[in-house]
Design a protein around this motif. Structure first.
Motif, PDB file in Angstrom:
ATOM      1  N   LEU A  44       0.833  -1.203   0.000  1.00 49.34           N
ATOM      2  CA  LEU A  44       0.000   0.000   0.000  1.00 49.34           C
ATOM      3  C   LEU A  44       0.870   1.258   0.000  1.00 49.34           C
ATOM      4  O   LEU A  44       0.595   2.200  -0.741  1.00 49.34           O
ATOM      5  CB  LEU A  44      -0.937   0.005   1.208  1.00 49.34           C
ATOM      6  N   GLU A  45       1.924   1.249   0.813  1.00 55.30           N
ATOM      7  CA  GLU A  45       2.825   2.405   0.884  1.00 55.30           C
ATOM      8  C   GLU A  45       3.544   2.651  -0.435  1.00 55.30           C
ATOM      9  O   GLU A  45       3.723   3.784  -0.842  1.00 55.30           O
ATOM     10  CB  GLU A  45       3.844   2.210   2.004  1.00 55.30           C
ATOM     11  N   SER A  46       3.967   1.590  -1.090  1.00 58.36           N
ATOM     12  CA  SER A  46       4.699   1.735  -2.353  1.00 58.36           C
ATOM     13  C   SER A  46       3.761   1.904  -3.546  1.00 58.36           C
ATOM     14  O   SER A  46       4.224   2.001  -4.675  1.00 58.36           O
ATOM     15  CB  SER A  46       5.601   0.527  -2.584  1.00 58.36           C
ATOM     16  N   LYS A  47       2.472   1.909  -3.306  1.00 61.45           N
ATOM     17  CA  LYS A  47       1.441   2.070  -4.347  1.00 61.45           C
ATOM     18  C   LYS A  47       1.371   0.891  -5.320  1.00 61.45           C
ATOM     19  O   LYS A  47       0.777   0.999  -6.381  1.00 61.45           O
ATOM     20  CB  LYS A  47       1.650   3.380  -5.129  1.00 61.45           C
ATOM     21  N   GLU A  48       1.973  -0.245  -4.957  1.00 62.51           N
ATOM     22  CA  GLU A  48       1.834  -1.449  -5.783  1.00 62.51           C
ATOM     23  C   GLU A  48       0.447  -2.046  -5.623  1.00 62.51           C
ATOM     24  O   GLU A  48      -0.002  -2.809  -6.476  1.00 62.51           O
ATOM     25  CB  GLU A  48       2.887  -2.488  -5.391  1.00 62.51           C
ATOM     26  N   LEU A  49      -0.219  -1.709  -4.521  1.00 60.26           N
ATOM     27  CA  LEU A  49      -1.571  -2.152  -4.247  1.00 60.26           C
ATOM     28  C   LEU A  49      -2.342  -0.954  -3.718  1.00 60.26           C
ATOM     29  O   LEU A  49      -1.851  -0.235  -2.843  1.00 60.26           O
ATOM     30  CB  LEU A  49      -1.553  -3.284  -3.201  1.00 60.26           C
ATOM     31  N   SER A  50      -3.506  -0.701  -4.277  1.00 59.77           N
ATOM     32  CA  SER A  50      -4.322   0.422  -3.812  1.00 59.77           C
ATOM     33  C   SER A  50      -5.273  -0.057  -2.712  1.00 59.77           C
ATOM     34  O   SER A  50      -5.509  -1.257  -2.556  1.00 59.77           O
ATOM     35  CB  SER A  50      -5.141   0.994  -4.976  1.00 59.77           C
ATOM     36  N   VAL A  51      -5.829   0.887  -1.979  1.00 59.79           N
ATOM     37  CA  VAL A  51      -6.799   0.554  -0.940  1.00 59.79           C
ATOM     38  C   VAL A  51      -8.013  -0.107  -1.595  1.00 59.79           C
ATOM     39  O   VAL A  51      -8.550  -1.087  -1.079  1.00 59.79           O
ATOM     40  CB  VAL A  51      -7.212   1.812  -0.141  1.00 59.79           C
ATOM     41  N   GLN A  52      -8.418   0.392  -2.760  1.00 56.79           N
ATOM     42  CA  GLN A  52      -9.536  -0.206  -3.484  1.00 56.79           C
ATOM     43  C   GLN A  52      -9.186  -1.625  -3.934  1.00 56.79           C
ATOM     44  O   GLN A  52     -10.000  -2.527  -3.836  1.00 56.79           O
ATOM     45  CB  GLN A  52      -9.906   0.642  -4.694  1.00 56.79           C
ATOM     46  N   GLY A  53      -7.959  -1.841  -4.408  1.00 58.57           N
ATOM     47  CA  GLY A  53      -7.510  -3.175  -4.807  1.00 58.57           C
ATOM     48  C   GLY A  53      -7.499  -4.134  -3.630  1.00 58.57           C
ATOM     49  O   GLY A  53      -7.885  -5.304  -3.763  1.00 58.57           O
ATOM     50  N   LEU A  54      -7.079  -3.643  -2.476  1.00 61.56           N
ATOM     51  CA  LEU A  54      -7.086  -4.456  -1.258  1.00 61.56           C
ATOM     52  C   LEU A  54      -8.518  -4.888  -0.921  1.00 61.56           C
ATOM     53  O   LEU A  54      -8.770  -6.051  -0.625  1.00 61.56           O
ATOM     54  CB  LEU A  54      -6.474  -3.666  -0.098  1.00 61.56           C
ATOM     55  N   ALA A  55      -9.449  -3.940  -1.006  1.00 60.60           N
ATOM     56  CA  ALA A  55     -10.850  -4.233  -0.701  1.00 60.60           C
ATOM     57  C   ALA A  55     -11.437  -5.227  -1.703  1.00 60.60           C
ATOM     58  O   ALA A  55     -12.175  -6.146  -1.323  1.00 60.60           O
ATOM     59  CB  ALA A  55     -11.665  -2.945  -0.686  1.00 60.60           C
ATOM     60  N   GLU A  56     -11.105  -5.070  -2.978  1.00 57.75           N
ATOM     61  CA  GLU A  56     -11.618  -5.985  -4.006  1.00 57.75           C
ATOM     62  C   GLU A  56     -11.071  -7.396  -3.809  1.00 57.75           C
ATOM     63  O   GLU A  56     -11.804  -8.375  -3.947  1.00 57.75           O
ATOM     64  CB  GLU A  56     -11.259  -5.468  -5.399  1.00 57.75           C
ATOM     65  N   MET A  57      -9.779  -7.510  -3.491  1.00 57.97           N
ATOM     66  CA  MET A  57      -9.191  -8.828  -3.252  1.00 57.97           C
ATOM     67  C   MET A  57      -9.778  -9.472  -1.995  1.00 57.97           C
ATOM     68  O   MET A  57     -10.032 -10.666  -1.975  1.00 57.97           O
ATOM     69  CB  MET A  57      -7.667  -8.731  -3.129  1.00 57.97           C
ATOM     70  N   ALA A  58     -10.004  -8.670  -0.969  1.00 53.30           N
ATOM     71  CA  ALA A  58     -10.602  -9.194   0.271  1.00 53.30           C
ATOM     72  C   ALA A  58     -11.976  -9.782  -0.017  1.00 53.30           C
ATOM     73  O   ALA A  58     -12.334 -10.848   0.498  1.00 53.30           O
ATOM     74  CB  ALA A  58     -10.697  -8.093   1.320  1.00 53.30           C
ATOM     75  N   GLU A  59     -12.731  -9.122  -0.865  1.00 55.80           N
ATOM     76  CA  GLU A  59     -14.074  -9.593  -1.208  1.00 55.80           C
ATOM     77  C   GLU A  59     -14.029 -10.919  -1.974  1.00 55.80           C
ATOM     78  O   GLU A  59     -14.906 -11.755  -1.835  1.00 55.80           O
ATOM     79  CB  GLU A  59     -14.791  -8.525  -2.043  1.00 55.80           C
ATOM     80  N   GLN A  60     -12.978 -11.114  -2.769  1.00 57.44           N
ATOM     81  CA  GLN A  60     -12.831 -12.360  -3.522  1.00 57.44           C
ATOM     82  C   GLN A  60     -12.240 -13.495  -2.678  1.00 57.44           C
ATOM     83  O   GLN A  60     -12.528 -14.663  -2.931  1.00 57.44           O
ATOM     84  CB  GLN A  60     -11.915 -12.140  -4.725  1.00 57.44           C
ATOM     85  N   CYS A  61     -11.403 -13.144  -1.704  1.00 56.97           N
ATOM     86  CA  CYS A  61     -10.628 -14.148  -0.968  1.00 56.97           C
ATOM     87  C   CYS A  61     -11.203 -14.534   0.390  1.00 56.97           C
ATOM     88  O   CYS A  61     -10.817 -15.563   0.944  1.00 56.97           O
ATOM     89  CB  CYS A  61      -9.196 -13.645  -0.767  1.00 56.97           C
ATOM     90  N   PHE A  62     -12.100 -13.727   0.942  1.00 60.41           N
ATOM     91  CA  PHE A  62     -12.627 -13.980   2.280  1.00 60.41           C
ATOM     92  C   PHE A  62     -14.156 -14.018   2.274  1.00 60.41           C
ATOM     93  O   PHE A  62     -14.791 -13.320   1.478  1.00 60.41           O
ATOM     94  CB  PHE A  62     -12.202 -12.864   3.250  1.00 60.41           C
ATOM     95  N   VAL A  63     -14.707 -14.799   3.178  1.00 58.66           N
ATOM     96  CA  VAL A  63     -16.145 -14.783   3.435  1.00 58.66           C
ATOM     97  C   VAL A  63     -16.355 -14.595   4.934  1.00 58.66           C
ATOM     98  O   VAL A  63     -15.526 -14.994   5.749  1.00 58.66           O
ATOM     99  CB  VAL A  63     -16.859 -16.067   2.959  1.00 58.66           C
ATOM    100  N   ARG A  64     -17.475 -13.976   5.255  1.00 54.78           N
ATOM    101  CA  ARG A  64     -17.870 -13.801   6.655  1.00 54.78           C
ATOM    102  C   ARG A  64     -19.370 -14.039   6.716  1.00 54.78           C
ATOM    103  O   ARG A  64     -20.120 -13.420   5.959  1.00 54.78           O
ATOM    104  CB  ARG A  64     -17.527 -12.398   7.148  1.00 54.78           C
ATOM    105  N   ASP A  65     -19.781 -14.943   7.555  1.00 51.43           N
ATOM    106  CA  ASP A  65     -21.196 -15.324   7.654  1.00 51.43           C
ATOM    107  C   ASP A  65     -21.740 -15.775   6.301  1.00 51.43           C
ATOM    108  O   ASP A  65     -22.883 -15.461   5.943  1.00 51.43           O
ATOM    109  CB  ASP A  65     -22.033 -14.171   8.209  1.00 51.43           C
TER     110      ASP A  65
END
Length: 169
Positions: A118-139
């Motif tokens: 995130l600091e080096s801008k290789e991953l954006s906050v939006q990209g992090l959120a999109e990957m989290a949605e694809q990689c994790f489930v809750r309830d």
């Protein structure tokens, strides 16, 4: 003709990871020599975060998260390592990671693992959120990250302590 694998030599190793519904292509694999090794993966690539950090850190974090009930106890370590970007080895049966705590703690964990990207801008906050949605489930639903806000709790302190340079836990 079905696939035939012939291995000769000491400590021959064959690893094949095949996704469901992949047809056999009939190839023959013959290996010879002292330590022949053959790996193959057939199927679609599962979602995962960029390769980042060392596998040993991923193993320690996995153990902490399972022990403290952040992720489901039946989460396979290979799946965890690949999904989080600690390994390039995709498991044959990939499943999203079941997150058991609140969404804010998921975000703190992800920022701890991928904060350098995130600091080096290789991953954006939006990209992090999109990957989290694809990689994790809750309830049973895809995990949707909310706006980040620092939280004070035992669990939050546990995560912050893990990601310090010299953790003590």
């Amino acid at each position: 003709m079905a696939r035939r694998i012939i291995q000769r030599g000491n400590n021959a190793l064959y690893i094949e990871r095949r996704a469901q519904n992949i047809e056999d292509d009939g190839r023959e694999v013959i290996q010879e020599g002292e330590n022949p090794r053959y790996e193959e993966y057939a199927g679609n690539q599962a979602p995962h975060f960029p390769l980042n950090k060392h596998e040993e850190e991923g193993r320690r974090l996995y153990e902490l998260l399972v022990r403290e009930h952040f992720i489901a106890h039946n989460t396979e370590m290979d799946c965890w390592l690949y999904t989080m970007g600690y390994s390039t080895q995709q498991p044959a049966e990939w499943k999203p990671i079941q997150w058991l705590k609140n969404v804010q703690l998921a975000q703190e964990m992800l920022r701890g693992v991928h904060g350098n990207l995130l600091e080096s801008k290789e991953l954006s906050v939006q990209g992090l959120a999109e990957m989290a949605e694809q990689c994790f489930v809750r309830d049973g639903k895809p995990l949707k990250l909310s706006n980040f806000k620092a939280e004070t709790s035992w669990d939050s302190d546990l995560l912050r302590n893990f990601f310090r340079t010299n953790p003590t836990y």
